[in-house]
Design a protein around this motif. Structure first.
Motif: not given
Length: 92
Positions: A4, A6, A18-20, A57, A64
């Motif tokens: 994760v 950001s 946030p992004y993965f 994640f 998470l």
């Protein structure tokens, strides 16, 4: 397992949504694209933005796992105006 990420905005004093990504290199590639997109806020204020990893994640279990402290990955200035190569020696 995904990580994760950001982007921290120093001026706003907050982390963005946030992004993965699979790993730091893939996350950095996305961040670098923003840094070199003249339409993005990041590219217009490179000195203000930093990429951090916030946790992991587990996509098998849906769990998470945040880190105790965000982990610094890179500064936007590291990606500014990076020349790209299409693989056959031609710079894009």
């Amino acid at each position: 397992m995904l990580k994760v990420y950001s982007i921290l905005d120093d001026k706003a004093q907050c982390f963005n949504t946030p992004y993965f990504a699979q790993n730091d290199l893939v996350a950095g590639r996305s961040f670098g694209d923003l840094c070199n997109d003249s339409r993005s806020l990041v590219s217009q204020h490179l000195g203000d933005f930093h990429l951090y990893c916030l946790g992991e994640f587990d996509d098998d279990k849906g769990i998470l796992k945040p880190y105790d402290t965000p982990v610094f990955i890179s500064h936007a200035l590291q990606y500014a105006h990076v020349e790209r190569n299409d693989g056959d020696g031609d710079t894009l």
